[in-house]
Every structure is written in structure tokens, then in C-alpha cells.
Design an enzyme around this catalytic site. Structure first.
Site, PDB file in Angstrom:
ATOM      1  CG  HIS A 110      -1.843   1.204   1.241  1.00 17.20           C
ATOM      2  ND1 HIS A 110      -3.079   1.193   0.629  1.00 17.20           N
ATOM      3  CD2 HIS A 110      -1.698   2.442   1.784  1.00 17.20           C
ATOM      4  CE1 HIS A 110      -3.667   2.368   0.806  1.00 17.20           C
ATOM      5  NE2 HIS A 110      -2.841   3.146   1.498  1.00 17.20           N
ATOM      6  CB  CYS A 111       1.830   3.575  -2.609  1.00 16.41           C
ATOM      7  SG  CYS A 111       2.753   5.112  -2.885  1.00 16.41           S
ATOM      8  CG  PHE A 112       0.749   5.209   3.584  1.00 14.41           C
ATOM      9  CD1 PHE A 112      -0.492   5.220   4.196  1.00 14.41           C
ATOM     10  CD2 PHE A 112       1.604   4.155   3.856  1.00 14.41           C
ATOM     11  CE1 PHE A 112      -0.874   4.213   5.059  1.00 14.41           C
ATOM     12  CE2 PHE A 112       1.238   3.144   4.719  1.00 14.41           C
ATOM     13  CZ  PHE A 112       0.002   3.167   5.329  1.00 14.41           C
ATOM     14  N   GLY A 115      -2.082   6.979  -1.819  1.00 17.03           N
ATOM     15  CA  GLY A 115      -3.321   6.625  -1.145  1.00 17.03           C
ATOM     16  C   GLY A 115      -4.013   5.440  -1.765  1.00 17.03           C
ATOM     17  CG  ASN A 116      -5.033   2.885  -5.245  1.00 20.44           C
ATOM     18  OD1 ASN A 116      -5.649   2.041  -4.615  1.00 20.44           O
ATOM     19  ND2 ASN A 116      -5.207   3.081  -6.537  1.00 20.44           N
TER      20      ASN A 116
END
EC number: 2.3.1.225
Length: 263
Positions: A110-112, A115-116
Site C-alpha cells: 500500500h503506497c501512502f 493513497g492506493n
């Protein structure tokens, strides 16, 4: 969980703020500082070449950033139903993300900052986003170093000149020898350097996993993956039109396996 959801909102805003500040510095500070050379052709002026190159890098970085957000990994909430459907969703290739609250296909992480979740549908866009963000940051750092070198008459011929720039500039700033705008550019140099190296490392690590046919989630869980040909692994992520994707931000077109999954 609340902290993770807050980070999922703050991190994209932080990235967009850095992008906006970088664009403003390039447009209103670095480009005007480049003097026109009367002997050079108008189409080959330094300002025009610099602006075109930065526009190309930033367009690809922001374009792939948007595609990473838009093209979410396949939502497999249907796999939570009948046991017959679970057979179509092997556990090694799926993962339930607590932040997104869904099951995704071929989950990587999950890439903050976007946001996805990063998975089957947006992996290529994520790799290209890291690549062009790294190039844009490092190129902005080079342009900023040239600007500071001309404004403050500082020579960066010595390898340690960049490392000693910040502490020297801080002391000169409080003494009034360095203006606030110049100090802000110097701080941005180190920020561009850090973000550029981080994205470059991220991109190289992700490419290595793609060549091995693995995901970061599988590596963390210690899931054994049958190694396939590296060419096939690359084609599954980057597709046959990989060269066009390097030049223009476009949707992730995978190989045959991804087409079968879409069906």
C-alpha cells in the site's frame, strides 16, 4: 488504524505540495535566471531546453501518479463469498488491505503517497512514477545547484561542497549574508536529493522483484514463487507497448496473463 488513515491523506497532500513548490521554483526562479546566449540559435536556448526537459519529466511523473490512483488493483470482494469462488483467488496472489478495506489481486504494497494499493493493474504506472519522480527531483537539484552557485558565487568543484552547504548557509542566514529565498532553495536542494534517491532505490528494488516474478508482499510473507523467464515477467507488467509507456503516461497494458484475469 486511525493513524494509517490519516497518513493516507497527509502523504498525498505532502507530495502535491512539493510538486507545486518545485514547479513554481522552476518557472519563476530557475528559468528567468538563465540568460539568453546571443550566439546560440533561438530554438537551442538554455532556458527553452531546460523548460522542455523539466516539463517532460514532470508530466510523466504526475501523469503516472494520477494513473496509479485511478487504476486500482482488481477488487476481489467476490472471493469472500462461495468456496467455489475462492478457488479462483489463490492466497499467495491476494491480500486484504486494512487501509483500503478490500482484497486486491497480486498485492505488492500500500503506497501512502498515492493513497492506493499497488498491484496487478497499476504496477507499471507505479514504477514509472518512481522513475520520473526521481529524475525530476535530481534534475531540479542540479538546476538549483547551478542557481545557488551563480547567486552566491559558490564553487561545487570539491566533493564535500554540497554536504557543507547547509550548515554554512544557516550560519550566513542568521548573520544576514543569505536571503530567505536563497535559504529556501538550499533547503529544497536537500529535499530533492533525498526524495530523488529514495524514489530511485524504490524503482530499482521494484524492478528486481518484477524480474524475479515476485511481489513485496510475497517476499515479506516468505511465499515461494515459481521463477519464470524474466522476459515474460517484464511483459506481464509493462506489456508489449512498454516503449510508448516510457514516453507518454498511459494505462497499464499487461501481458496475456493479465488479459485473462481481466476476463
Amino acid at each position: 488504524m486511525l493513524a494509517l488513515r490519516l497518513l493516507n491523506v497527509v502523504a498525498p497532500a505532502y507530495f502535491l505540495c512539493i510538486s507545486l513548490v518545485t514547479f513554481a521554483l522552476q518557472l519563476f526562479l530557475f528559468l528567468p535566471s538563465m540568460r539568453e546566449d546571443p550566439a546560440a540559435a533561438r530554438l537551442c536556448s538554455p532556458a527553452l531546453l531546460h523548460g522542455a526537459l523539466f516539463l517532460f519529466l514532470s508530466t510523466n511523473a504526475l501523469g503516472n501518479y494520477v494513473l496509479v490512483i485511478q487504476n486500482s488493483p482488481d477488487d476481489l470482494d467476490a472471493c469472500q463469498g462461495a468456496s467455489a469462488r475462492k478457488a479462483l483467488c489463490p492466497p499467495p496472489s491476494t491480500h486484504f488491505c486494512r487501509v483500503c478495506a478490500r482484497v486486491t489481486l497480486r498485492h505488492d504494497h500500500h503506497c501512502f503517497f498515492t493513497g492506493n494499493c499497488i498491484g496487478s493493474r497499476n504496477m507499471r504506472n507505479f514504477v514509472l512514477f518512481c522513475l520520473y519522480t526521481s529524475l525530476a527531483c535530481l534534475y531540479s537539484m542540479v538546476a538549483g545547484v547551478a542557481y545557488i552557485s551563480a547567486v552566491l558565487s559558490i564553487s561545487f568543484a570539491h566533493p564535500l561542497a554540497f554536504l557543507t552547504l547547509l550548515p554554512t548557509s544557516i550560519s550566513q542566514f542568521f548573520s544576514g549574508a543569505v536571503l530567505g529565498s536563497e535559504m529556501f532553495v538550499i533547503l529544497m536542494l536537500y529535499l530533492w536529493f533525498a526524495v530523488g534517491l529514495a524514489c530511485a532505490g524504490f524503482c530499482c528494488h521494484q524492478l528486481l522483484l518484477i524480474l524475479r516474478g515476485q511481489t513485496r508482499h510475497q517476499v515479506r510473507k516468505g511465499v515461494a514463487v515459481r521463477a519464470g523467464p524474466w522476459r515474460k515477467n517484464l511483459q506481464e507488467v509493462f506489456g508489449k507497448r512498454w516503449l510508448l509507456g516510457l514516453l507518454v503516461p498511459m494505462f497499464n497494458v499487461g501481458g496475456e496473463s493479465s488479459k485473462q484475469r481481466d476476463k
